[in-house]
Design a protein around this motif. Sequence first.
Motif, PDB file in Angstrom:
ATOM      1  N   LYS A 268       1.037  -1.313   0.044  1.00  0.00           N
ATOM      2  CA  LYS A 268       0.042   0.081   0.194  1.00  0.00           C
ATOM      3  C   LYS A 268       0.830   1.429   0.024  1.00  0.00           C
ATOM      4  O   LYS A 268       0.452   2.257  -0.527  1.00  0.00           O
ATOM      5  N   GLU A 269       1.781   1.340   0.874  1.00  0.00           N
ATOM      6  CA  GLU A 269       2.866   2.490   0.987  1.00  0.00           C
ATOM      7  C   GLU A 269       3.906   2.609  -0.031  1.00  0.00           C
ATOM      8  O   GLU A 269       4.931   3.157  -0.010  1.00  0.00           O
ATOM      9  N   SER A 270       4.103   1.348  -0.802  1.00  0.00           N
ATOM     10  CA  SER A 270       5.225   1.368  -1.779  1.00  0.00           C
ATOM     11  C   SER A 270       6.464   1.427  -1.198  1.00  0.00           C
ATOM     12  O   SER A 270       7.432   2.044  -1.541  1.00  0.00           O
ATOM     13  N   LYS A 271       6.686   0.826  -0.376  1.00  0.00           N
ATOM     14  CA  LYS A 271       7.846   0.205   0.354  1.00  0.00           C
ATOM     15  C   LYS A 271       8.385  -1.147   0.422  1.00  0.00           C
ATOM     16  O   LYS A 271       7.815  -1.829   0.034  1.00  0.00           O
ATOM     17  N   GLN A 272       9.471  -1.542   0.952  1.00  0.00           N
ATOM     18  CA  GLN A 272      10.097  -2.700   1.333  1.00  0.00           C
ATOM     19  C   GLN A 272       9.622  -3.199   2.640  1.00  0.00           C
ATOM     20  O   GLN A 272       9.498  -2.224   3.486  1.00  0.00           O
ATOM     21  N   VAL A 273       9.877  -4.363   2.866  1.00  0.00           N
ATOM     22  CA  VAL A 273       9.819  -4.967   4.383  1.00  0.00           C
ATOM     23  C   VAL A 273      11.198  -5.201   5.010  1.00  0.00           C
ATOM     24  O   VAL A 273      12.079  -5.704   4.269  1.00  0.00           O
ATOM     25  N   PHE A 274      11.155  -4.563   6.196  1.00  0.00           N
ATOM     26  CA  PHE A 274      12.436  -4.678   6.953  1.00  0.00           C
ATOM     27  C   PHE A 274      12.254  -5.559   7.911  1.00  0.00           C
ATOM     28  O   PHE A 274      11.477  -5.243   8.875  1.00  0.00           O
ATOM     29  N   VAL A 275      12.876  -6.806   8.096  1.00  0.00           N
ATOM     30  CA  VAL A 275      12.640  -7.872   8.980  1.00  0.00           C
ATOM     31  C   VAL A 275      13.913  -8.000  10.083  1.00  0.00           C
ATOM     32  O   VAL A 275      15.206  -7.823   9.554  1.00  0.00           O
ATOM     33  N   VAL A 276      13.631  -7.753  11.310  1.00  0.00           N
ATOM     34  CA  VAL A 276      14.582  -7.731  12.200  1.00  0.00           C
ATOM     35  C   VAL A 276      14.536  -8.985  12.947  1.00  0.00           C
ATOM     36  O   VAL A 276      13.554  -8.874  13.741  1.00  0.00           O
ATOM     37  N   ILE A 277      15.441  -9.971  13.141  1.00  0.00           N
ATOM     38  CA  ILE A 277      15.264 -11.150  13.982  1.00  0.00           C
ATOM     39  C   ILE A 277      16.397 -10.892  15.076  1.00  0.00           C
ATOM     40  O   ILE A 277      17.662 -10.673  14.878  1.00  0.00           O
ATOM     41  N   SER A 278      15.905 -11.105  16.266  1.00  0.00           N
ATOM     42  CA  SER A 278      16.819 -10.957  17.361  1.00  0.00           C
ATOM     43  C   SER A 278      16.414 -11.471  18.465  1.00  0.00           C
ATOM     44  O   SER A 278      15.601 -12.422  18.596  1.00  0.00           O
ATOM     45  N   SER A 279      17.161 -11.182  19.509  1.00  0.00           N
ATOM     46  CA  SER A 279      16.838 -12.032  20.807  1.00  0.00           C
ATOM     47  C   SER A 279      17.262 -10.951  22.071  1.00  0.00           C
ATOM     48  O   SER A 279      18.235 -10.496  21.998  1.00  0.00           O
ATOM     49  N   SER A 280      16.705 -11.351  23.301  1.00  0.00           N
ATOM     50  CA  SER A 280      17.202 -10.461  24.454  1.00  0.00           C
ATOM     51  C   SER A 280      18.270 -10.860  25.006  1.00  0.00           C
ATOM     52  O   SER A 280      19.031 -10.095  25.546  1.00  0.00           O
ATOM     53  N   TRP A 281      18.938 -12.102  24.724  1.00  0.00           N
ATOM     54  CA  TRP A 281      20.156 -12.703  25.113  1.00  0.00           C
ATOM     55  C   TRP A 281      21.315 -12.085  24.104  1.00  0.00           C
ATOM     56  O   TRP A 281      22.557 -12.357  24.646  1.00  0.00           O
ATOM     57  N   CYS A 282      20.910 -11.627  23.043  1.00  0.00           N
ATOM     58  CA  CYS A 282      22.110 -11.328  22.164  1.00  0.00           C
ATOM     59  C   CYS A 282      22.546 -10.026  22.144  1.00  0.00           C
ATOM     60  O   CYS A 282      22.092  -9.002  21.709  1.00  0.00           O
TER      61      CYS A 282
END
Length: 90
Positions: free
Chosen positions: A52-66
């Motif tokens: 809808k916004e003509s953008k890309q998806v930015f995915v962050v994969i993380s963890s609280s211990w990292c």
Amino acid sequence: MRPILLGSALVALVVAAWKVQGPPQSDPYPFDTGDYRPAETVLREAAERAKKESKQVFVVISSSWCGPCKIFWKHLHLPEIWTVLDRNYV
């Protein structure tokens, strides 16, 4: 006999590290929003919004211990970086 010795040594190391460092501190983790929906649902909604916004998806994969993940998170929120991300990604 060897697995018992290795297991005992591992437990001893963990206990020693715990005594030196103490228990983990309650560190508020920015990714823990309390939103525990399935990943496929979150990604589908992000893809729809990005389209809808003509953008890309930015995915962050993380963890609280990292540790490196926390450093990455801090850098993401620098104004000069966040402005670019906000303009181009959902």
